[in-house]
Design an enzyme around this catalytic site. Structure first.
Site, PDB file in Angstrom:
ATOM      1  N   SER A 207     -10.305   3.672   0.068  1.00  0.00           N
ATOM      2  CA  SER A 207     -11.691   3.771   0.536  1.00  0.00           C
ATOM      3  C   SER A 207     -11.974   5.110   1.209  1.00  0.00           C
ATOM      4  CB  SER A 207     -12.035   2.612   1.473  1.00  0.00           C
ATOM      5  OG  SER A 207     -11.049   2.448   2.458  1.00  0.00           O
TER       6      SER A 207
ATOM      7  N   HIS B 285      -6.447  -3.678  -1.765  1.00  0.00           N
ATOM      8  CA  HIS B 285      -6.869  -2.931  -0.567  1.00  0.00           C
ATOM      9  C   HIS B 285      -7.614  -3.906   0.365  1.00  0.00           C
ATOM     10  CE1 HIS B 285      -7.972   0.379   1.912  1.00  0.00           C
ATOM     11  NE2 HIS B 285      -8.938   0.938   1.198  1.00  0.00           N
TER      12      HIS B 285
ATOM     13  N   HIS C 187       3.080  -2.205   1.710  1.00  0.00           N
ATOM     14  CA  HIS C 187       2.158  -1.103   1.996  1.00  0.00           C
ATOM     15  C   HIS C 187       2.630   0.147   1.273  1.00  0.00           C
ATOM     16  CE1 HIS C 187      -0.430   1.653   4.254  1.00  0.00           C
ATOM     17  NE2 HIS C 187      -1.156   0.586   4.503  1.00  0.00           N
TER      18      HIS C 187
ATOM     19  N   ARG D 171      -1.026  -3.091  13.577  1.00  0.00           N
ATOM     20  CA  ARG D 171      -2.313  -3.807  13.606  1.00  0.00           C
ATOM     21  C   ARG D 171      -2.076  -5.308  13.439  1.00  0.00           C
ATOM     22  NH1 ARG D 171      -5.238  -0.592   8.891  1.00  0.00           N
ATOM     23  NH2 ARG D 171      -3.279  -1.227   7.936  1.00  0.00           N
TER      24      ARG D 171
ATOM     25  N   ASP E 279      -3.775  -7.142   6.958  1.00  0.00           N
ATOM     26  CA  ASP E 279      -4.521  -8.249   6.370  1.00  0.00           C
ATOM     27  C   ASP E 279      -3.795  -9.593   6.462  1.00  0.00           C
ATOM     28  OD1 ASP E 279      -6.656  -6.566   5.518  1.00  0.00           O
ATOM     29  OD2 ASP E 279      -5.345  -5.816   3.945  1.00  0.00           O
TER      30      ASP E 279
HETATM   31  N1  HAX Z   1       4.330  -8.995  -3.156  1.00  0.00           N
HETATM   32  C1  HAX Z   1       4.979  -8.895  -4.331  1.00  0.00           C
HETATM   33  N2  HAX Z   1       5.306  -7.733  -4.903  1.00  0.00           N
HETATM   34  C2  HAX Z   1       5.002  -6.617  -4.215  1.00  0.00           C
HETATM   35  C3  HAX Z   1       4.376  -6.637  -2.968  1.00  0.00           C
HETATM   36  C4  HAX Z   1       4.017  -7.891  -2.449  1.00  0.00           C
HETATM   37  N3  HAX Z   1       3.362  -8.016  -1.313  1.00  0.00           N
HETATM   38  N4  HAX Z   1       4.223  -5.378  -2.539  1.00  0.00           N
HETATM   39  C5  HAX Z   1       4.720  -4.571  -3.499  1.00  0.00           C
HETATM   40  N5  HAX Z   1       5.190  -5.319  -4.512  1.00  0.00           N
HETATM   41  C6  HAX Z   1       5.712  -4.877  -5.787  1.00  0.00           C
HETATM   42  C7  HAX Z   1       4.643  -4.026  -6.475  1.00  0.00           C
HETATM   43  O1  HAX Z   1       3.676  -4.829  -7.124  1.00  0.00           O
HETATM   44  C8  HAX Z   1       5.460  -3.176  -7.378  1.00  0.00           C
HETATM   45  O2  HAX Z   1       5.780  -3.958  -8.514  1.00  0.00           O
HETATM   46  P1  HAX Z   1       5.743  -3.331 -10.008  1.00  0.00           P
HETATM   47  O3  HAX Z   1       6.801  -2.260 -10.001  1.00  0.00           O
HETATM   48  O4  HAX Z   1       6.050  -4.482 -10.894  1.00  0.00           O
HETATM   49  O5  HAX Z   1       4.365  -2.760 -10.193  1.00  0.00           O
HETATM   50  C9  HAX Z   1       6.740  -2.951  -6.580  1.00  0.00           C
HETATM   51  O6  HAX Z   1       6.780  -3.990  -5.589  1.00  0.00           O
HETATM   52  C10 HAX Z   1       6.778  -1.609  -5.875  1.00  0.00           C
HETATM   53  O7  HAX Z   1       5.577  -1.465  -5.138  1.00  0.00           O
HETATM   54  P2  HAX Z   1       5.574  -0.635  -3.779  1.00  0.00           P
HETATM   55  O8  HAX Z   1       5.908   0.779  -4.108  1.00  0.00           O
HETATM   56  O9  HAX Z   1       6.375  -1.309  -2.739  1.00  0.00           O
HETATM   57  O10 HAX Z   1       4.046  -0.779  -3.310  1.00  0.00           O
HETATM   58  P3  HAX Z   1       2.806   0.104  -3.756  1.00  0.00           P
HETATM   59  O11 HAX Z   1       2.762   1.311  -2.894  1.00  0.00           O
HETATM   60  O12 HAX Z   1       2.781   0.308  -5.219  1.00  0.00           O
HETATM   61  O13 HAX Z   1       1.594  -0.857  -3.404  1.00  0.00           O
HETATM   62  C11 HAX Z   1       0.422  -2.438  -2.084  1.00  0.00           C
HETATM   63  C12 HAX Z   1       1.203  -1.126  -2.079  1.00  0.00           C
HETATM   64  C13 HAX Z   1      -0.177  -2.618  -0.707  1.00  0.00           C
HETATM   65  C14 HAX Z   1      -0.702  -2.328  -3.109  1.00  0.00           C
HETATM   66  C15 HAX Z   1       1.396  -3.599  -2.422  1.00  0.00           C
HETATM   67  O14 HAX Z   1       2.373  -3.705  -1.414  1.00  0.00           O
HETATM   68  C16 HAX Z   1       0.673  -4.931  -2.586  1.00  0.00           C
HETATM   69  O15 HAX Z   1       0.199  -5.212  -3.690  1.00  0.00           O
HETATM   70  N6  HAX Z   1       0.588  -5.764  -1.509  1.00  0.00           N
HETATM   71  C17 HAX Z   1      -0.160  -7.008  -1.554  1.00  0.00           C
HETATM   72  C18 HAX Z   1      -1.657  -6.734  -1.428  1.00  0.00           C
HETATM   73  C19 HAX Z   1      -2.027  -6.287  -0.046  1.00  0.00           C
HETATM   74  O16 HAX Z   1      -1.638  -6.872   0.950  1.00  0.00           O
HETATM   75  N7  HAX Z   1      -2.833  -5.211   0.049  1.00  0.00           N
HETATM   76  C20 HAX Z   1      -3.343  -4.694   1.326  1.00  0.00           C
HETATM   77  C21 HAX Z   1      -2.635  -3.438   1.775  1.00  0.00           C
HETATM   78  C22 HAX Z   1      -3.193  -2.909   3.082  1.00  0.00           C
HETATM   79  C23 HAX Z   1      -4.573  -2.413   2.871  1.00  0.00           C
HETATM   80  O17 HAX Z   1      -4.851  -1.437   2.183  1.00  0.00           O
HETATM   81  N8  HAX Z   1      -5.530  -3.095   3.437  1.00  0.00           N
HETATM   82  O18 HAX Z   1      -6.814  -2.771   3.207  1.00  0.00           O
END
Ligand code: HAX
Length: 439
Positions: free
Chosen positions: A241, A271, A321, A330, A376
């Site tokens: 964002s 996000h 994250h 947080r 979150d």
């Molecule tokens: N559950 C299961 N698998 C997860 C995971 C979770 N909570 N977090 C990461 N992974 C997986 C990823 O999907 C990725 O899998 P693939 O290789 O198959 O694509 C792998 O682990 C490596 O990912 P990463 O490098 O650890 O994480 P990224 O930097 O790619 O992504 C995310 C960060 C926040 C998007 C990710 O941790 C996620 O999807 N979390 C769940 C959604 C979430 O809580 N989002 C909010 C984040 C905070 C925010 O921005 N708030 O607004």
């Protein structure tokens, strides 16, 4: 010149000179290297943005102008020692880099009250959307519609000088921040309550006013909103964002356009929608076991559902994250708030069990780089406890708060005359050929 603008002008002039010196002396200095993994991996970890308001440390979490969240509790003005930092002070700090006095907070509070009148057509634009529209669609539409009042856009058209861009950007950002709680609470009251709109109370602070206009009026609810607005205010520049708002703003789109675009970025499940997803997912867990929150679930049952979610190919919302490698402070701030004010809430109890269970499971699976909870994981359970049951609204609340940091950053972008963003891109064949040529 307005008092805060004067402070900003003094600081900004120094920083402008600092940036120009940096470019003159060190333009060609290498700050990072970029691999194919970085490019194809969402530019994770590549230093490529300038953000003056805050910095995210992967272990300590966010620092606003160098202050961690616990430090901010100590230095920022609060109404009493038991209170939460006031959003007016958070914005003042993010904007100027200085810790404000209570008088300065009060100055900002009154200024925002004066700027809070939303043009009538904004509400009509929101009303024109079909019933099926999501709160974030309404919210971003409202912000876009509010762009008719942009002073930056008007002045740019008549030939504003580049070094003066920041001034009308400041006016736009201040007006937008002042009006966002009014727009958001309008959406909440129309969509989830009796439709009766509650007027702003000119004696309340910005966060408490948001609570009041949504229909929450106890001192404890005011504290909740102050805490929520404080912790969500900024998270440096690379998140979807903030980066989107900065990118759109770099084309000299006005702050309303830029922030509305940022809000569309916030409305993604990876996000800002994650705060809704957490509640949706926990509810689906209870449905799976055919149990009510009051009946509860055992640690073992919760563990099994976490495993099942991952086996089904889904992520655990609220965990992981892109930058953090530890429990998000947080999350801790919200947990502390719940420990202090909330007794025996079954949903919060479930969130606490998840905190025991999920990191170990994610670690065992070995995929997620960060197995710890983010902001979150907790927020929805607290909001639900205080009666904000319609969880599809939670991201709007996040969006109101985030304007403090992103808005301050948009002003700095104009002060420092940051140019239009335009990275280079290549085709997949180019990358493949490049890789082969290096073998
Ligand atoms: N559950 C299961 N698998 C997860 C995971 C979770 N909570 N977090 C990461 N992974 C997986 C990823 O999907 C990725 O899998 P693939 O290789 O198959 O694509 C792998 O682990 C490596 O990912 P990463 O490098 O650890 O994480 P990224 O930097 O790619 O992504 C995310 C960060 C926040 C998007 C990710 O941790 C996620 O999807 N979390 C769940 C959604 C979430 O809580 N989002 C909010 C984040 C905070 C925010 O921005 N708030 O607004």
């Amino acid at each position: 010149m307005d008092y805060i603008k004067q402070r900003l002008f003094e600081k900004g002039s120094l920083m402008r000179a600092q940036l120009q010196d940096l470019l003159k002396e060190s333009r060609d200095l290498i700050v990072d290297e970029v691999t194919i993994g970085n490019v194809l991996g969402g530019m994770r970890g590549v230093t490529s943005l300038l953000t003056v308001t805050s910095k995210l440390d992967q272990y300590e979490g966010i620092r606003y102008r160098g202050f961690s969240l616990p430090e901010l509790y100590k230095v920022l003005p609060r109404y009493n020692t038991e209170g939460e930092p006031l959003a007016e002070g958070v914005f003042y700090l993010l904007l100027t880099g200085e810790v404000p006095t209570m008088e300065e907070v009060e100055y900002m509070r009154k200024d925002w009250v004066q700027r809070s009148e939303v043009p009538e057509h904004v509400f009509r634009a929101i009303d024109a959307l079909p019933k099926t529209s999501k709160p974030m669609t309404r919210f971003s539409t409202g912000i876009l519609a509010a762009a008719t009042q942009s002073q930056f856009q008007k002045q740019h058209r008549v030939g504003l000088r580049k070094e003066d861009y920041w001034d009308s950007t400041y006016e736009d950002v201040m007006n937008m921040i002042a009006q966002l709680p009014v727009i958001a609470s309008y959406i909440y009251r129309k969509e989830f309550c009796d439709g009766e709109v509650i007027a702003l109370d000119p004696n309340l602070d910005w966060s408490a006013n948001f609570a009041h206009m949504m229909g929450f009026n106890s001192e404890e609810e005011f504290k909740l909103f102050r805490m929520y607005m404080f912790i969500h205010a900024d998270h440096e520049g690379g998140n979807v964002s903030a980066h989107t708002a900065h990118l759109v703003g770099s084309a000299l789109s006005n702050p309303f356009y830029s922030y509305a675009a940022g809000m569309i970025g916030l409305a993604g499940p990876l996000h800002g929608y994650a705060n809704q997803e957490v509640i949706r997912w926990i509810k689906s867990m209870y449905k799976h076991y055919n149990r009510t929150f009051e009946e509860g679930l055992s640690e073992e049952e919760i563990h099994d559902f976490v495993e099942k979610t991952l086996d089904d190919g889904n992520v655990i919302p609220g965990y992981g994250h892109a930058v953090l490698r530890a429990t998000d402070p947080r999350f801790i701030t919200q947990k502390d708030f719940a420990d202090k004010y909330v007794q025996n809430d079954p949903l919060i109890h479930t969130v606490n069990i998840l905190y025991k269970v999920v990191p170990a499971v994610l670690q065992e699976r070995g995929k997620a780089k960060n197995p710890w909870p983010n902001v979150d994981a907790f927020s929805g359970s607290l909001l639900l406890h205080y009666g904000i049951k319609d969880y599809i609204f939670y991201t709007v609340m996040f969006g109101v708060s985030r304007a403090l940091g992103v808005g301050a950053q948009l002003i700095w972008d104009r002060f420092l005359s940051l140019p239009i963003e335009r990275p280079n891109s290549q085709t997949l064949d180019w990358f493949t050929e490049y890789a082969n040529s290096e073998d």
